[in-house]
Design a protein around this motif. Structure first.
Motif, mmCIF file in Angstrom:
data_model
loop_
_atom_site.group_PDB
_atom_site.id
_atom_site.type_symbol
_atom_site.label_atom_id
_atom_site.label_comp_id
_atom_site.label_asym_id
_atom_site.label_seq_id
_atom_site.Cartn_x
_atom_site.Cartn_y
_atom_site.Cartn_z
ATOM 1 N N ARG A 127 -26.489 5.500 29.277
ATOM 2 C CA ARG A 127 -26.909 5.324 30.666
ATOM 3 C C ARG A 127 -26.539 6.532 31.525
ATOM 4 N NH1 ARG A 127 -25.750 -0.426 33.267
ATOM 5 N NH2 ARG A 127 -27.019 0.605 34.869
ATOM 6 N N LEU A 128 -25.389 7.117 31.271
ATOM 7 C CA LEU A 128 -25.005 8.307 32.028
ATOM 8 C C LEU A 128 -25.961 9.469 31.763
ATOM 9 C CD1 LEU A 128 -21.115 8.201 31.646
ATOM 10 C CD2 LEU A 128 -22.374 8.039 33.793
ATOM 11 N N LEU A 129 -26.329 9.659 30.497
ATOM 12 C CA LEU A 129 -27.207 10.769 30.155
ATOM 13 C C LEU A 129 -28.602 10.621 30.745
ATOM 14 C CD1 LEU A 129 -26.190 11.460 26.454
ATOM 15 C CD2 LEU A 129 -26.009 13.059 28.367
ATOM 16 N N GLU A 130 -28.966 9.412 31.124
ATOM 17 C CA GLU A 130 -30.264 9.193 31.748
ATOM 18 C C GLU A 130 -30.293 9.639 33.211
ATOM 19 O OE1 GLU A 130 -30.965 5.037 31.247
ATOM 20 O OE2 GLU A 130 -31.829 5.263 29.237
ATOM 21 N N LEU A 131 -29.130 9.857 33.802
ATOM 22 C CA LEU A 131 -29.062 10.183 35.224
ATOM 23 C C LEU A 131 -29.329 11.675 35.445
ATOM 24 C CD1 LEU A 131 -25.862 8.132 36.167
ATOM 25 C CD2 LEU A 131 -28.254 7.449 36.371
ATOM 26 N N PRO A 132 -30.008 12.019 36.533
ATOM 27 C CA PRO A 132 -30.299 13.431 36.808
ATOM 28 C C PRO A 132 -29.009 14.227 37.041
ATOM 29 C CG PRO A 132 -30.784 12.069 38.733
ATOM 30 C CD PRO A 132 -30.520 11.135 37.598
ATOM 31 N N GLY A 133 -28.904 15.360 36.380
ATOM 32 C CA GLY A 133 -27.748 16.224 36.569
ATOM 33 C C GLY A 133 -26.555 15.890 35.696
ATOM 34 N N ILE A 134 -26.666 14.862 34.874
ATOM 35 C CA ILE A 134 -25.577 14.499 33.966
ATOM 36 C C ILE A 134 -25.941 14.969 32.560
ATOM 37 C CG2 ILE A 134 -24.251 12.625 32.921
ATOM 38 C CD1 ILE A 134 -23.573 13.001 35.819
ATOM 39 N N GLY A 135 -25.137 15.879 32.028
ATOM 40 C CA GLY A 135 -25.391 16.412 30.697
ATOM 41 C C GLY A 135 -24.290 16.056 29.716
ATOM 42 N N PRO A 136 -24.384 16.570 28.505
ATOM 43 C CA PRO A 136 -23.406 16.218 27.464
ATOM 44 C C PRO A 136 -21.961 16.534 27.838
ATOM 45 C CG PRO A 136 -25.326 17.249 26.486
ATOM 46 C CD PRO A 136 -25.483 17.388 27.966
ATOM 47 N N TRP A 137 -21.711 17.699 28.508
ATOM 48 C CA TRP A 137 -20.326 18.011 28.860
ATOM 49 C C TRP A 137 -19.741 16.943 29.767
ATOM 50 C CZ3 TRP A 137 -17.629 18.448 33.368
ATOM 51 C CH2 TRP A 137 -16.322 18.917 33.260
ATOM 52 N N THR A 138 -20.493 16.529 30.791
ATOM 53 C CA THR A 138 -19.999 15.519 31.730
ATOM 54 C C THR A 138 -19.696 14.222 31.007
ATOM 55 O OG1 THR A 138 -21.355 16.508 33.459
ATOM 56 C CG2 THR A 138 -20.468 14.324 33.893
ATOM 57 N N VAL A 139 -20.601 13.822 30.126
ATOM 58 C CA VAL A 139 -20.416 12.558 29.402
ATOM 59 C C VAL A 139 -19.209 12.639 28.479
ATOM 60 C CG1 VAL A 139 -21.470 11.006 27.715
ATOM 61 C CG2 VAL A 139 -22.842 11.920 29.582
ATOM 62 N N ASP A 140 -19.060 13.757 27.771
ATOM 63 C CA ASP A 140 -17.895 13.907 26.889
ATOM 64 C C ASP A 140 -16.600 13.931 27.688
ATOM 65 O OD1 ASP A 140 -19.322 13.973 24.515
ATOM 66 O OD2 ASP A 140 -19.579 16.138 24.560
ATOM 67 N N TYR A 141 -16.614 14.590 28.842
ATOM 68 C CA TYR A 141 -15.419 14.642 29.672
ATOM 69 C C TYR A 141 -15.058 13.254 30.201
ATOM 70 C CZ TYR A 141 -12.163 16.069 33.335
ATOM 71 O OH TYR A 141 -11.051 16.207 34.127
ATOM 72 N N LEU A 142 -16.052 12.491 30.615
ATOM 73 C CA LEU A 142 -15.781 11.139 31.098
ATOM 74 C C LEU A 142 -15.318 10.232 29.956
ATOM 75 C CD1 LEU A 142 -18.657 10.631 33.674
ATOM 76 C CD2 LEU A 142 -16.233 11.044 34.138
ATOM 77 N N ALA A 143 -15.833 10.449 28.755
ATOM 78 C CA ALA A 143 -15.319 9.693 27.608
ATOM 79 C C ALA A 143 -13.848 10.006 27.390
ATOM 80 C CB ALA A 143 -16.127 10.026 26.364
ATOM 81 N N PHE A 144 -13.485 11.262 27.546
ATOM 82 C CA PHE A 144 -12.105 11.732 27.400
ATOM 83 C C PHE A 144 -11.200 11.109 28.453
ATOM 84 C CE2 PHE A 144 -8.798 14.784 28.470
ATOM 85 C CZ PHE A 144 -8.357 15.281 27.251
ATOM 86 N N ARG A 145 -11.624 11.167 29.721
ATOM 87 C CA ARG A 145 -10.781 10.727 30.831
ATOM 88 C C ARG A 145 -10.910 9.243 31.141
ATOM 89 N NH1 ARG A 145 -9.658 13.838 35.181
ATOM 90 N NH2 ARG A 145 -8.526 11.960 35.819
ATOM 91 N N ALA A 146 -12.130 8.768 31.301
ATOM 92 C CA ALA A 146 -12.351 7.437 31.853
ATOM 93 C C ALA A 146 -12.550 6.345 30.811
ATOM 94 C CB ALA A 146 -13.558 7.470 32.797
#
Length: 281
Positions: free
Chosen positions: A211-230
């Motif tokens: 769902r995050l990757l479907e959002l405009p401006g959200i790419g793999p780095w952001t998703v991986d970082y949020l998996a790491f942190r959140a």
């Protein structure tokens, strides 16, 4: 005032966590005092906004709360500061590795700084992309001041998703001082979270990522970082991170991933050690 002692499993490297908190502290939301080894902020709970001061001791954390804690608060704090990880298990898994092993042996108690709230971490991550830490703190402060709620002692609670989603994109762009594309991403993340997307460790990680990757401006780095942190994914590996690639001496994300195969299923701890070395260097 309520005081609570949080016990820690094994050794604990508090200074890297404090340094990270201080580097990212958003004015109006939180204050990190590196002299007193403390961090203070408001946390939204089921019992209402709670002002929390965390004091980092050698073998425990001391909490000072302005009200008795809601049932969910202490588990959230334990996840935020990674208190339940047994560092000996990380040392056993990574200590013999030729790249990560020396770092683990030098700081065996290093933990991962998690997230007190997934939506907050997501928005602050987007605000911090491609800008300095100082600029990211400024953007975060503007967001909190305009859309958060002053709770106690001058501290604001972080805005809820519905409030940010209700703001027009052009308003977010003007108030925070963002490029139009970044304002659209902030709005899209808020709208998704207001519509039920919970960026939370207890959720379906694959579905949250999708769902995050479907959002405009959200790419793999952001998703991986949020998996790491959140999300608390201890195998998360933001391979496109520039600091991480420099620390590994690689020129591409694919090369980094290849090196990191040996660190599964604890790649996130390898990342934390590499980031910490880069920060202290």
């Amino acid at each position: 005032m309520t005081s609570i002692r949080l016990e820690i499993t094994g050794s604990y490297e508090r200074m890297p966590l404090l340094a990270t908190l201080a580097a990212h502290a958003v004015p109006g939301l939180e204050v990190t005092d590196r002299q007193t080894l403390s961090h203070t902020r408001v946390i939204a709970t089921s019992a209402g906004p709670t002002l929390v001061t965390v004091r980092f001791r050698d073998d425990h954390l001391l909490l000072e709360l302005d009200r008795p804690p809601a049932p969910e608060l202490l588990p959230r704090l334990r996840r935020w500061f990674d208190l339940d990880t047994d560092p000996s298990s990380v040392s056993a898994a990574l200590g013999a590795d030729p790249v990560i092993g020396p770092l683990v042996l030098a700081r065996p108690g290093l933990r991962i700084l998690g997230s007190i709230d997934g939506f907050e971490t997501a928005l602050l991550t987007v605000l911090g992309q491609q800008v300095s830490l100082a600029a990211a703190r400024t953007f975060g402060a503007r967001l909190v001041r305009r859309y958060g709620v002053e709770a106690v002692a001058g501290y604001h609670s972080f805005p809820v998703a519905a409030t940010v989603a209700a703001a027009p994109v052009v308003e977010l762009q003007r108030v925070i001082g963002l490029p139009a594309s970044r304002a659209r991403t902030i709005h899209a993340v808020a709208a998704a979270c207001a519509d039920g997307l919970a960026i939370d460790p207890s959720g379906d990680h694959a579905e949250i990522r999708r769902r995050l990757l479907e959002l405009p401006g959200i790419g793999p780095w952001t998703v991986d970082y949020l998996a790491f942190r959140a999300l608390g994914d201890r195998d998360a590996f933001p391979a496109d991170d520039l600091v991480l690639k420099r620390a590994l001496g690689v020129g591409s994300a694919a090369q980094g991933r290849a090196m990191a195969e040996a660190w599964r299923p604890l790649r996130a701890y390898a990342v934390q050690h590499l980031w910490s070395v880069a920060a202290y260097a």
